[in-house]
Design a protein around this motif. Structure first.
Motif, PDB file in Angstrom:
ATOM      1  N   HIS A   1      31.161  49.905  40.275  1.00  0.00           N
ATOM      2  CA  HIS A   1      31.983  50.914  40.949  1.00  0.00           C
ATOM      3  C   HIS A   1      31.077  52.079  41.344  1.00  0.00           C
ATOM      4  O   HIS A   1      30.438  52.689  40.484  1.00  0.00           O
ATOM      5  CB  HIS A   1      33.102  51.390  40.028  1.00  0.00           C
ATOM      6  N   LYS A   2      31.001  52.338  42.644  1.00  0.00           N
ATOM      7  CA  LYS A   2      30.145  53.403  43.186  1.00  0.00           C
ATOM      8  C   LYS A   2      28.707  53.247  42.714  1.00  0.00           C
ATOM      9  O   LYS A   2      28.056  54.201  42.300  1.00  0.00           O
ATOM     10  CB  LYS A   2      30.703  54.780  42.814  1.00  0.00           C
ATOM     11  N   GLY A   3      28.243  52.002  42.728  1.00  0.00           N
ATOM     12  CA  GLY A   3      26.862  51.706  42.372  1.00  0.00           C
ATOM     13  C   GLY A   3      26.568  51.683  40.890  1.00  0.00           C
ATOM     14  O   GLY A   3      25.431  51.498  40.486  1.00  0.00           O
ATOM     15  N   GLU A   4      27.581  51.863  40.062  1.00  0.00           N
ATOM     16  CA  GLU A   4      27.380  51.890  38.615  1.00  0.00           C
ATOM     17  C   GLU A   4      28.124  50.727  37.963  1.00  0.00           C
ATOM     18  O   GLU A   4      29.292  50.483  38.246  1.00  0.00           O
ATOM     19  CB  GLU A   4      27.912  53.213  38.057  1.00  0.00           C
ATOM     20  N   TYR A   5      27.447  50.021  37.089  1.00  0.00           N
ATOM     21  CA  TYR A   5      28.018  48.879  36.367  1.00  0.00           C
ATOM     22  C   TYR A   5      28.772  49.427  35.164  1.00  0.00           C
ATOM     23  O   TYR A   5      28.182  50.020  34.260  1.00  0.00           O
ATOM     24  CB  TYR A   5      26.881  47.947  35.938  1.00  0.00           C
ATOM     25  N   GLN A   6      30.102  49.266  35.160  1.00  0.00           N
ATOM     26  CA  GLN A   6      30.895  49.866  34.101  1.00  0.00           C
ATOM     27  C   GLN A   6      32.033  48.949  33.662  1.00  0.00           C
ATOM     28  O   GLN A   6      32.363  47.994  34.340  1.00  0.00           O
ATOM     29  CB  GLN A   6      31.459  51.203  34.556  1.00  0.00           C
ATOM     30  N   ALA A   7      32.613  49.279  32.526  1.00  0.00           N
ATOM     31  CA  ALA A   7      33.717  48.488  31.967  1.00  0.00           C
ATOM     32  C   ALA A   7      34.970  48.679  32.822  1.00  0.00           C
ATOM     33  O   ALA A   7      35.234  49.772  33.321  1.00  0.00           O
ATOM     34  CB  ALA A   7      33.990  48.914  30.531  1.00  0.00           C
ATOM     35  N   PHE A   8      35.719  47.598  32.981  1.00  0.00           N
ATOM     36  CA  PHE A   8      36.985  47.646  33.707  1.00  0.00           C
ATOM     37  C   PHE A   8      38.093  47.589  32.670  1.00  0.00           C
ATOM     38  O   PHE A   8      38.343  46.560  32.055  1.00  0.00           O
ATOM     39  CB  PHE A   8      37.083  46.456  34.668  1.00  0.00           C
ATOM     40  N   LYS A   9      38.753  48.722  32.460  1.00  0.00           N
ATOM     41  CA  LYS A   9      39.768  48.823  31.419  1.00  0.00           C
ATOM     42  C   LYS A   9      41.178  48.828  31.993  1.00  0.00           C
ATOM     43  O   LYS A   9      42.136  49.110  31.299  1.00  0.00           O
ATOM     44  CB  LYS A   9      39.548  50.093  30.608  1.00  0.00           C
ATOM     45  N   GLY A  10      41.318  48.484  33.266  1.00  0.00           N
ATOM     46  CA  GLY A  10      42.614  48.551  33.931  1.00  0.00           C
ATOM     47  C   GLY A  10      43.543  47.390  33.636  1.00  0.00           C
ATOM     48  O   GLY A  10      44.746  47.494  33.840  1.00  0.00           O
ATOM     49  N   LYS A  11      43.010  46.275  33.191  1.00  0.00           N
ATOM     50  CA  LYS A  11      43.824  45.078  32.935  1.00  0.00           C
ATOM     51  C   LYS A  11      43.354  44.430  31.640  1.00  0.00           C
ATOM     52  O   LYS A  11      42.231  44.617  31.205  1.00  0.00           O
ATOM     53  CB  LYS A  11      43.669  44.064  34.081  1.00  0.00           C
ATOM     54  N   PRO A  12      44.219  43.591  31.041  1.00  0.00           N
ATOM     55  CA  PRO A  12      43.785  42.866  29.837  1.00  0.00           C
ATOM     56  C   PRO A  12      42.669  41.871  30.177  1.00  0.00           C
ATOM     57  O   PRO A  12      42.604  41.360  31.290  1.00  0.00           O
ATOM     58  CB  PRO A  12      45.043  42.126  29.383  1.00  0.00           C
ATOM     59  N   PRO A  13      41.790  41.586  29.228  1.00  0.00           N
ATOM     60  CA  PRO A  13      40.622  40.761  29.532  1.00  0.00           C
ATOM     61  C   PRO A  13      40.885  39.263  29.656  1.00  0.00           C
ATOM     62  O   PRO A  13      40.053  38.550  30.224  1.00  0.00           O
ATOM     63  CB  PRO A  13      39.675  41.038  28.364  1.00  0.00           C
ATOM     64  N   LEU A  14      42.003  38.741  29.163  1.00  0.00           N
ATOM     65  CA  LEU A  14      42.213  37.285  29.158  1.00  0.00           C
ATOM     66  C   LEU A  14      42.077  36.638  30.536  1.00  0.00           C
ATOM     67  O   LEU A  14      41.390  35.622  30.660  1.00  0.00           O
ATOM     68  CB  LEU A  14      43.561  36.928  28.524  1.00  0.00           C
ATOM     69  N   PRO A  15      42.688  37.160  31.602  1.00  0.00           N
ATOM     70  CA  PRO A  15      42.509  36.498  32.907  1.00  0.00           C
ATOM     71  C   PRO A  15      41.051  36.451  33.357  1.00  0.00           C
ATOM     72  O   PRO A  15      40.610  35.468  33.949  1.00  0.00           O
ATOM     73  CB  PRO A  15      43.345  37.352  33.866  1.00  0.00           C
ATOM     74  N   PHE A  16      40.311  37.504  33.069  1.00  0.00           N
ATOM     75  CA  PHE A  16      38.900  37.539  33.464  1.00  0.00           C
ATOM     76  C   PHE A  16      38.066  36.586  32.608  1.00  0.00           C
ATOM     77  O   PHE A  16      37.134  35.959  33.102  1.00  0.00           O
ATOM     78  CB  PHE A  16      38.360  38.966  33.354  1.00  0.00           C
ATOM     79  N   GLN A  17      38.413  36.489  31.341  1.00  0.00           N
ATOM     80  CA  GLN A  17      37.700  35.563  30.460  1.00  0.00           C
ATOM     81  C   GLN A  17      37.926  34.122  30.903  1.00  0.00           C
ATOM     82  O   GLN A  17      36.986  33.318  30.935  1.00  0.00           O
ATOM     83  CB  GLN A  17      38.156  35.768  29.017  1.00  0.00           C
TER      84      GLN A  17
END
Length: 152
Positions: free
Chosen positions: A56-72
């Motif tokens: 996000h804006k050139g920075e690698y950061q944690a995405f805390k907007g949704k639960p992790p299960l779908p991404f996992q």
């Protein structure tokens, strides 16, 4: 096998095959879908299946907007199938299939096989669910979990 069951299976097979074919062909195009696909691909590449991350804006950061299960699940699919549109969309499609199985078994237990076929066919042909089954979104798993909590 009864006629209504054969017709049900034929219609369901056509619906699922069509959705799967479109998933394989269509590129990831929606802004949210591309963000979620990138998060899943990042998980697959980095091997970190604990915290979803994105740039996000050139920075690698944690995405805390949704639960992790779908991404996992998307990251695991990317590991198995490679980083393809099908891989990142597969968890939603499988959640849709599990939802159909849940509707069928619940309706069969409550009302019998004919009603179960009808209820499952109506659910499978619902425009919103049918569309969400082919996108890399968190909604498919959320729908499955809510339906499971209500129906089980």
């Amino acid at each position: 096998m009864q006629t209504h069951t054969k017709l049900f299976l034929a219609v369901l097979g056509v619906l699922l095959a069509t959705r799967l074919a479109v998933m394989c062909i269509a590129p990831v195009f929606d802004p949210s879908e591309s963000r979620y696909a990138a998060i899943s691909a990042n998980m697959s590449r980095s091997g970190d299946f604990t915290v979803p991350r994105f740039t996000h804006k050139g920075e690698y950061q944690a995405f805390k907007g949704k639960p992790p299960l779908p991404f996992q699940l998307g990251g695991a699919a990317c590991r198995v199938l490679g980083e393809t549109p099908l891989a990142v969309r597969l968890p939603s499609f499988l959640a849709f299939g599990a939802l159909l199985a849940l509707v069928f078994t619940t309706a069969r237990a409550l009302r019998g096989p004919r009603t179960a076929c009808a209820a499952t066919a109506v659910t499978a042909s619902s425009v919103t669910l049918y569309a969400l089954a082919g996108f890399c979104m968190t909604d498919g798993l959320l729908t499955l979990c809510v339906a499971g909590a209500v129906l089980l």
